[in-house]
Design an enzyme around this catalytic site. Structure first.
Site, mmCIF file in Angstrom:
data_model
loop_
_atom_site.group_PDB
_atom_site.id
_atom_site.type_symbol
_atom_site.label_atom_id
_atom_site.label_comp_id
_atom_site.label_asym_id
_atom_site.label_seq_id
_atom_site.Cartn_x
_atom_site.Cartn_y
_atom_site.Cartn_z
ATOM 1 N N LYS A 222 0.827 -1.223 0.000
ATOM 2 C CA LYS A 222 0.000 0.000 0.000
ATOM 3 C C LYS A 222 0.856 1.267 0.000
ATOM 4 O O LYS A 222 0.644 2.179 -0.809
ATOM 5 C CB LYS A 222 -0.898 -0.024 1.243
ATOM 6 C CG LYS A 222 -1.965 1.036 1.298
ATOM 7 C CD LYS A 222 -2.647 1.062 2.665
ATOM 8 C CE LYS A 222 -3.253 -0.286 3.029
ATOM 9 N NZ LYS A 222 -3.960 -0.241 4.339
ATOM 10 N N LYS B 185 2.564 -3.798 11.020
ATOM 11 C CA LYS B 185 1.229 -3.877 11.627
ATOM 12 C C LYS B 185 1.348 -4.441 13.027
ATOM 13 O O LYS B 185 2.290 -5.174 13.327
ATOM 14 C CB LYS B 185 0.335 -4.808 10.803
ATOM 15 C CG LYS B 185 -1.140 -4.561 11.003
ATOM 16 C CD LYS B 185 -1.577 -3.361 10.201
ATOM 17 C CE LYS B 185 -3.053 -3.130 10.204
ATOM 18 N NZ LYS B 185 -3.437 -2.302 9.044
ATOM 19 N N THR C 7 -9.258 7.786 5.429
ATOM 20 C CA THR C 7 -9.424 6.505 4.734
ATOM 21 C C THR C 7 -10.682 6.553 3.873
ATOM 22 O O THR C 7 -10.667 6.169 2.693
ATOM 23 C CB THR C 7 -9.494 5.341 5.748
ATOM 24 O OG1 THR C 7 -8.368 5.454 6.629
ATOM 25 C CG2 THR C 7 -9.466 4.000 5.068
ATOM 26 N N SER D 134 -1.592 9.898 7.416
ATOM 27 C CA SER D 134 -0.658 9.573 8.503
ATOM 28 C C SER D 134 0.728 10.090 8.152
ATOM 29 O O SER D 134 1.448 10.632 8.995
ATOM 30 C CB SER D 134 -0.567 8.058 8.717
ATOM 31 O OG SER D 134 -1.570 7.615 9.593
HETATM 32 N N1 GLU Z 1 -4.645 1.074 9.722
HETATM 33 C C1 GLU Z 1 -4.663 1.865 8.526
HETATM 34 C C2 GLU Z 1 -4.415 1.001 7.308
HETATM 35 O O1 GLU Z 1 -4.628 -0.186 7.334
HETATM 36 C C3 GLU Z 1 -3.751 3.088 8.630
HETATM 37 C C4 GLU Z 1 -2.294 2.805 8.799
HETATM 38 C C5 GLU Z 1 -1.463 4.062 9.084
HETATM 39 O O2 GLU Z 1 -1.988 5.151 9.033
HETATM 40 O O3 GLU Z 1 -0.276 3.879 9.334
HETATM 41 O O4 GLU Z 1 -4.069 1.479 6.265
#
Ligand code: GLU
Length: 431
Positions: free
Chosen positions: A93, A105, A189, A357
Site C-alpha cells: 500500500k 502492523k 481513509t 498519517s
Molecule cells: N490502519 C490503517 C491502514 O490499514 C492506517 C495505517 C497508518 O496510518 O499507518 O491502512
C-alpha cells in the site's frame, strides 16, 4: 474466515502478481517473510484487582522504502498470521501511493468492548512498553486500525515519551489534534476511497443519483466513505455492522444512522432531526445478504476474507471497492476478473488513511501544522495520481486493478532493493 490461512493466501497472491509484474525472484524472496515480528504478553491490572495477560504482536514486514508503518488492531480474532498479512499489505500500500515507508502492523488479542476506559488505557500503555524497542519515528510508526482510535494513540505516544524522556509526536499517527494529530486524518481513509470512486465514476460514466451503494462495516472508514458519497448524491441503500444490516431501496440518511449508532450502539434504519430519531421503512438483512445485493457499488469496509469461494458466484455488484484490508481472498481474484467485475483493491482504495498519517508525521517533524484545506488538497493529488497510474497500467496490460497496483508497488520496492547495488556487482562480473 479462519485467520490461519489469510497469510498463506496473501503470500500466494504476492507470488502470482509478482510474476505478472516481472520483478526479480530476489524481490519476491525479500517479501515472502517479514523482517521481524515481536510477540509479547501484556500484563494488565484489571479494575477488580486481578491481573490478566494479553497476547500482542508487532510485525515490521519490510523497510526497503523507509521506516515501517501501519496500524495496531485490538480484536478478539487477531492472530499472528493476520498481523503478518496486514503488514505485507501495508508494504504494498505505501509503495502504491509512493510514500517513503515500508509496511508493518500490530495487534492485540482482546475484545476492547469488554474493557473499562481505564483498563483500555493500561492495555495501550502496556503495548507501547512491550514494543518500544522496535518502534520509533525513524524505525516503525504505528497508527489506528480496527477498534483503536485517536485516544489510544495519544496514550501510546505518552508512554513512549515517558520511556524516551523526550517529546516525540512523530512516533505515532492518528493522534488527537491537540497532541500533534493532523486535521483530516479521521476522515482520510473514507475520503481516499471516495476519491477513487469519483475517478472511477468518470471512466464508467456513473450518475450518482442512479448509483446504489451497499456498505459492509460502519466503523470510521465505512461511515466517512458513506457520508461523502451521499453528499455527492449517491444512494446508500444498505449498511451493516457486526450485528447485521439494514436495507432500504429508497436509501438512508447516513448521518442519522451513524449518530443513532453512536448513541445506542445499535444500527437501526432511522432518520434523526436533532436528537429525535424516527424509524424509516427498511428491511433487516444479514451481512452475507448485504454482500450479495444487486447494487452498483459494493464496499466491504469491515474485516478480511468476506468474499471467497463460498460466495463469489453470488456477488452481483459490478464494482467492489475494498475499504477494508483483504476483504477478497486471493484465490477468487481470477474469478472476479473473468466475471468482468472491477475491484478497486485495498492497497489503493484505503490508502488515504496512511497517506494522511504520512502528512501527520511530516508536520510533526517540521513542527508546522497544515490547514484542513491543505491536507485535503494534497490527499486528492496523491490519490488521483495513484488511481490513474494504476488504471492506465491495468488498461495497457489488460489486467485487474489489483495486478496493476502490485506492479506499481513491486517495481518501486525492487528499485529500492536494487539501488543498494549489491546484486548489480554480480551481474556485471558475470560474463
Ligand atoms: N490502519 C490503517 C491502514 O490499514 C492506517 C495505517 C497508518 O496510518 O499507518 O491502512
Amino acid at each position: 474466515m479462519a485467520g490461519s490461512n489469510v497469510y498463506t493466501d496473501a503470500v500466494a497472491r504476492l507470488e502470482r502478481l509478482g510474476a505478472e509484474a516481472g520483478v526479480t525472484p530476489e524481490v519476491i524472496a525479500a517479501l515472502r517473510d517479514p523482517k521481524s515480528t515481536l510477540i509479547a504478553s501484556l500484563p494488565v491490572r484489571m479494575d477488580d484487582g486481578s491481573r490478566r495477560y494479553f497476547r500482542a504482536y508487532r510485525c515490521r514486514y519490510n523497510d526497503a522504502l523507509g521506516p515501517t508503518k501501519g496500524g495496531i488492531r485490538f480484536h478478539p480474532d487477531v492472530t499472528l498470521e493476520e498481523v503478518q498479512a496486514l503488514a505485507l499489505w501495508m508494504t504494498i500500500k505505501c509503495a502504491v501511493v509512493g510514500l517513503p515507508y515500508g509496511g508493518g502492523k500490530g495487534g492485540v488479542i482482546v475484545n476492547p468492548k469488554a474493557l473499562s476506559r481505564l483498563e483500555l488505557e493500561r492495555l495501550s500503555r502496556a503495548y507501547m512498553r512491550a514494543m518500544a524497542d522496535v518502534i520509533g519515528p525513524e524505525r516503525d510508526i504505528p497508527a489506528p486500525d480496527v477498534y483503536t482510535n485517536a485516544r489510544i494513540m495519544g496514550w501510546m505516544m505518552d508512554e513512549y515519551e515517558a520511556i524516551h524522556r523526550a517529546k516525540t509526536p512523530a512516533v505515532i499517527t492518528g493522534k488527537p489534534i491537540r497532541l500533534g494529530g493532523s486535521l483530516g486524518r479521521e476522515e482520510a481513509t473514507g475520503r481516499g476511497a471516495f476519491l477513487c470512486i469519483q475517478e472511477l465514476a468518470r471512466v464508467r460514466k456513473l450518475e450518482p443519483s442512479k448509483t446504489r451503494v451497499a456498505i459492509q462495516g460502519f466503523g470510521n472508514a465505512g461511515y466517512h466513505v458513506a457520508h461523502l458519497l451521499q453528499d455527492s448524491g449517491y444512494r446508500i441503500v444498505a449498511v451493516s455492522d457486526s450485528q447485521g444490516a439494514v436495507y432500504s431501496e429508497d436509501g438512508f440518511d447516513v448521518d442519522s444512522l451513524y449518530q443513532n449508532k453512536q448513541e445506542t450502539r445499535k444500527l437501526r434504519g432511522v432518520y434523526c432531526e436533532g436528537t429525535v430519531c424516527q424509524l424509516v421503512d427498511h428491511k433487516r438483512i444479514s451481512n452475507e445478504e448485504l454482500l450479495e445485493l444487486e447494487v452498483d457499488i459494493l464496499i466491504p469496509a469491515a474485516l478480511e476474507g468476506v468474499i471467497g469461494p463460498w460466495n463469489v458466484d453470488r456477488i452481483r455488484a459490478p464494482v467492489i471497492v475494498e475499504v477494508a484490508n483483504g476483504p477478497v481472498l486471493g484465490e477468487v481474484d481470477a474469478k472476479l476478473f473473468e466475471a468482468g467485475k472491477i475491484v478497486v483493491p485495498d492497497v489503493l482504495a484505503n490508502a488515504g488513511g496512511v497517506t494522511v498519517s504520512y502528512f501527520e508525521w511530516v508536520q510533526n517533524r517540521a513542527g508546522y501544522a497544515w490547514t484542513l484545506e491543505e491536507v485535503r488538497a494534497r490527499l486528492t493529488e496523491v490519490m488521483k495520481r495513484a488511481f490513474w497510474e494504476t488504471w492506465e497500467l491495468a488498461s495497457a496490460k489488460k489486467s485487474s486493478l489489483r495486478s496493476a497496483a502490485y506492479t506499481v508497488a513491486l517495481r518501486r520496492i525492487a528499485e529500492a532493493i536494487h539501488a543498494h547495488g549489491t546484486s548489480d556487482y554480480f551481474q556485471e562480473a558475470s560474463p
